[in-house]
Scaffold this motif. Structure first.
Motif, mmCIF file in Angstrom:
data_model
loop_
_atom_site.group_PDB
_atom_site.id
_atom_site.type_symbol
_atom_site.label_atom_id
_atom_site.label_comp_id
_atom_site.label_asym_id
_atom_site.label_seq_id
_atom_site.Cartn_x
_atom_site.Cartn_y
_atom_site.Cartn_z
ATOM 1 N N CYS A 147 17.137 63.056 6.306
ATOM 2 C CA CYS A 147 17.302 63.031 4.850
ATOM 3 C C CYS A 147 18.302 61.957 4.431
ATOM 4 O O CYS A 147 18.081 61.248 3.443
ATOM 5 C CB CYS A 147 17.773 64.400 4.351
ATOM 6 S SG CYS A 147 16.535 65.712 4.435
ATOM 7 N N ALA A 148 19.400 61.848 5.169
ATOM 8 C CA ALA A 148 20.426 60.863 4.834
ATOM 9 C C ALA A 148 19.896 59.443 4.999
ATOM 10 O O ALA A 148 20.163 58.563 4.165
ATOM 11 C CB ALA A 148 21.659 61.078 5.710
ATOM 12 N N LEU A 149 19.139 59.211 6.071
ATOM 13 C CA LEU A 149 18.562 57.881 6.277
ATOM 14 C C LEU A 149 17.567 57.546 5.167
ATOM 15 O O LEU A 149 17.566 56.430 4.631
ATOM 16 C CB LEU A 149 17.881 57.820 7.642
ATOM 17 C CG LEU A 149 18.809 57.796 8.856
ATOM 18 C CD1 LEU A 149 18.010 57.963 10.147
ATOM 19 C CD2 LEU A 149 19.612 56.492 8.899
ATOM 20 N N ALA A 150 16.730 58.512 4.818
ATOM 21 C CA ALA A 150 15.760 58.284 3.745
ATOM 22 C C ALA A 150 16.472 58.018 2.422
ATOM 23 O O ALA A 150 16.089 57.115 1.668
ATOM 24 C CB ALA A 150 14.824 59.479 3.621
ATOM 25 N N SER A 151 17.514 58.798 2.144
ATOM 26 C CA SER A 151 18.270 58.588 0.907
ATOM 27 C C SER A 151 18.916 57.210 0.888
ATOM 28 O O SER A 151 18.986 56.559 -0.168
ATOM 29 C CB SER A 151 19.347 59.669 0.756
ATOM 30 O OG SER A 151 18.760 60.940 0.575
ATOM 31 N N GLY A 152 19.374 56.766 2.053
ATOM 32 C CA GLY A 152 19.962 55.430 2.141
ATOM 33 C C GLY A 152 18.953 54.346 1.819
ATOM 34 O O GLY A 152 19.270 53.379 1.107
ATOM 35 N N VAL A 153 17.739 54.494 2.321
ATOM 36 C CA VAL A 153 16.681 53.542 1.978
ATOM 37 C C VAL A 153 16.435 53.556 0.467
ATOM 38 O O VAL A 153 16.297 52.510 -0.172
ATOM 39 C CB VAL A 153 15.373 53.858 2.734
ATOM 40 C CG1 VAL A 153 14.236 53.003 2.199
ATOM 41 C CG2 VAL A 153 15.546 53.612 4.225
ATOM 42 N N GLY A 163 9.208 70.164 5.178
ATOM 43 C CA GLY A 163 10.641 70.329 4.952
ATOM 44 C C GLY A 163 11.189 69.214 4.083
ATOM 45 O O GLY A 163 10.479 68.285 3.682
ATOM 46 N N HIS A 164 12.478 69.308 3.803
ATOM 47 C CA HIS A 164 13.114 68.302 2.942
ATOM 48 C C HIS A 164 13.024 66.898 3.535
ATOM 49 O O HIS A 164 12.888 65.917 2.801
ATOM 50 C CB HIS A 164 14.576 68.669 2.709
ATOM 51 C CG HIS A 164 14.768 69.849 1.822
ATOM 52 N ND1 HIS A 164 14.116 69.999 0.615
ATOM 53 C CD2 HIS A 164 15.551 70.957 1.956
ATOM 54 C CE1 HIS A 164 14.489 71.120 0.042
ATOM 55 N NE2 HIS A 164 15.347 71.731 0.838
ATOM 56 N N ALA A 165 13.120 66.791 4.846
ATOM 57 C CA ALA A 165 13.034 65.476 5.478
ATOM 58 C C ALA A 165 11.687 64.828 5.186
ATOM 59 O O ALA A 165 11.609 63.624 4.890
ATOM 60 C CB ALA A 165 13.258 65.596 6.981
ATOM 61 N N ALA A 189 11.588 63.730 1.473
ATOM 62 C CA ALA A 189 12.473 62.586 1.246
ATOM 63 C C ALA A 189 11.851 61.296 1.754
ATOM 64 O O ALA A 189 11.847 60.268 1.059
ATOM 65 C CB ALA A 189 13.820 62.835 1.917
ATOM 66 N N VAL A 190 11.324 61.325 2.965
ATOM 67 C CA VAL A 190 10.730 60.120 3.547
ATOM 68 C C VAL A 190 9.511 59.673 2.752
ATOM 69 O O VAL A 190 9.349 58.493 2.431
ATOM 70 C CB VAL A 190 10.367 60.354 5.030
ATOM 71 C CG1 VAL A 190 9.541 59.186 5.570
ATOM 72 C CG2 VAL A 190 11.632 60.522 5.869
ATOM 73 N N ALA A 191 8.636 60.613 2.416
ATOM 74 C CA ALA A 191 7.433 60.254 1.667
ATOM 75 C C ALA A 191 7.779 59.640 0.314
ATOM 76 O O ALA A 191 7.150 58.664 -0.113
ATOM 77 C CB ALA A 191 6.548 61.484 1.482
ATOM 78 N N CYS A 192 8.781 60.182 -0.348
ATOM 79 C CA CYS A 192 9.154 59.663 -1.669
ATOM 80 C C CYS A 192 9.738 58.257 -1.590
ATOM 81 O O CYS A 192 9.424 57.401 -2.426
ATOM 82 C CB CYS A 192 10.139 60.612 -2.343
ATOM 83 S SG CYS A 192 9.393 62.159 -2.927
#
Length: 209
Positions: free
Chosen positions: A95-101, A155-157, A160-163
Motif C-alpha cells: 500500500c505504501a509503495l502504491a501510494s508513493g507512486v 484487499g487494500h493492496a 491501491a495498486v489498481a487505482c
C-alpha cells in the motif's frame, strides 16, 4: 457520511471503492482541490482529498487514516487488511509503495499542467521514483499465484495498486507499458472488471494552469 473529492484521484477512488466493497453507504461530493478549495477547507484545513465526513461531523483526512477507520468499522472478519503480524506489514508495504507512486504521479502531472517551464531535475526524479517502484511492484505481484495479494479475497493492496496503475496510465502513458509490467497490467485488468471499479471511475481531468 460523505466523501469529498473527485474519482480521477487515485486516493479518492481507492477510498470510494473500499466503501463500496464494504457495503458502507455514503454520499459523494466531487469537490476539486482547486475550484472548491474553500468548501473543502470547512472540513479539512489542508484542503486535500480524500476527506470523509462521518455522520457525527468528524472529518477523517488522508486515505490510510480513512481506511483504518473503515477496517475498524466493518470488523476484523470483513476488513481487507490483516489485523496484525507479518502479513499485515507485507500488505501495508505494498500500500505504501502504491501510494508513493500515486503521490509522484500526481506531482508530475501538476508540474506539467501548472508550470510554464518544467523543472527538469524534479521531472527526472519523479519519473525515476515511479519507474523504480513499478519494477518492485511488478516483481512482487509476479510472485503471487492467487487472484489477489491476500489470496482469493481482494484487499487494500489490490485496490491501491489498481487505482495508481489506472492513474499513471492516463496521466503519464509513457511511464506504464503493459509489456514491461505484465503482472501489474493483469492485476489492474482483474480489478477493473469488478463492479465497484466500473462504478467508481472518472476520466482524468487535470487542473489548468
Amino acid at each position: 457520511m460523505f466523501l469529498i473529492g473527485q474519482y480521477d484521484s487515485p486516493f479518492v477512488r481507492r477510498v470510494a471503492i473500499a466503501l463500496r466493497l464494504y457495503g458502507v453507504a455514503f454520499e459523494h461530493r466531487p469537490w476539486s482541490t482547486f475550484g472548491d478549495a474553500d468548501k473543502i477547507a470547512a472540513y479539512n484545513p489542508l484542503r486535500r482529498v480524500p476527506t470523509l465526513v462521518l455522520d457525527d461531523g468528524e472529518a477523517l483526512i488522508e486515505s490510510m487514516v480513512i481506511l483504518d477507520y473503515l477496517d475498524e468499522h466493518v470488523g476484523e472478519g470483513k476488513a481487507m487488511l490483516p489485523r496484525s503480524g507479518p502479513e499485515r506489514r507485507k500488505h501495508l508495504r505494498i500500500c505504501a509503495l502504491a501510494s508513493g507512486v500515486g503521490d509522484k504521479a500526481v506531482s508530475l502531472l501538476y508540474e506539467r499542467v501548472l508550470r510554464k517551464e518544467q523543472l527538469a531535475l524534479w521531472v527526472e526524479r519523479c519519473q525515476a521514483q515511479i519507474g523504480d517502484v513499478l519494477k518492485v511492484l511488478e516483481t512482487e505481484r509476479a510472485k503471487v499465484t492467487t487472484p489477489y495479494w491476500l489470496g482469493d479475497r481482494i484487499g487494500h493492496a489490490d485496490v491501491a495498486v489498481a487505482c495508481v496503475v489506472r492513474f499513471t496510465r492516463e496521466a503519464h502513458p509513457q511511464l506504464f507499458d503493459d509489456a514491461r509490467y505484465p503482472a501489474l497490467a493483469a492485476h489492474a485488468e482483474r480489478c477493473e472488471a469488478l463492479p465497484p471499479f466500473q462504478e467508481i471511475v472518472q476520466p482524468l481531468a487535470p487542473p489548468k494552469g
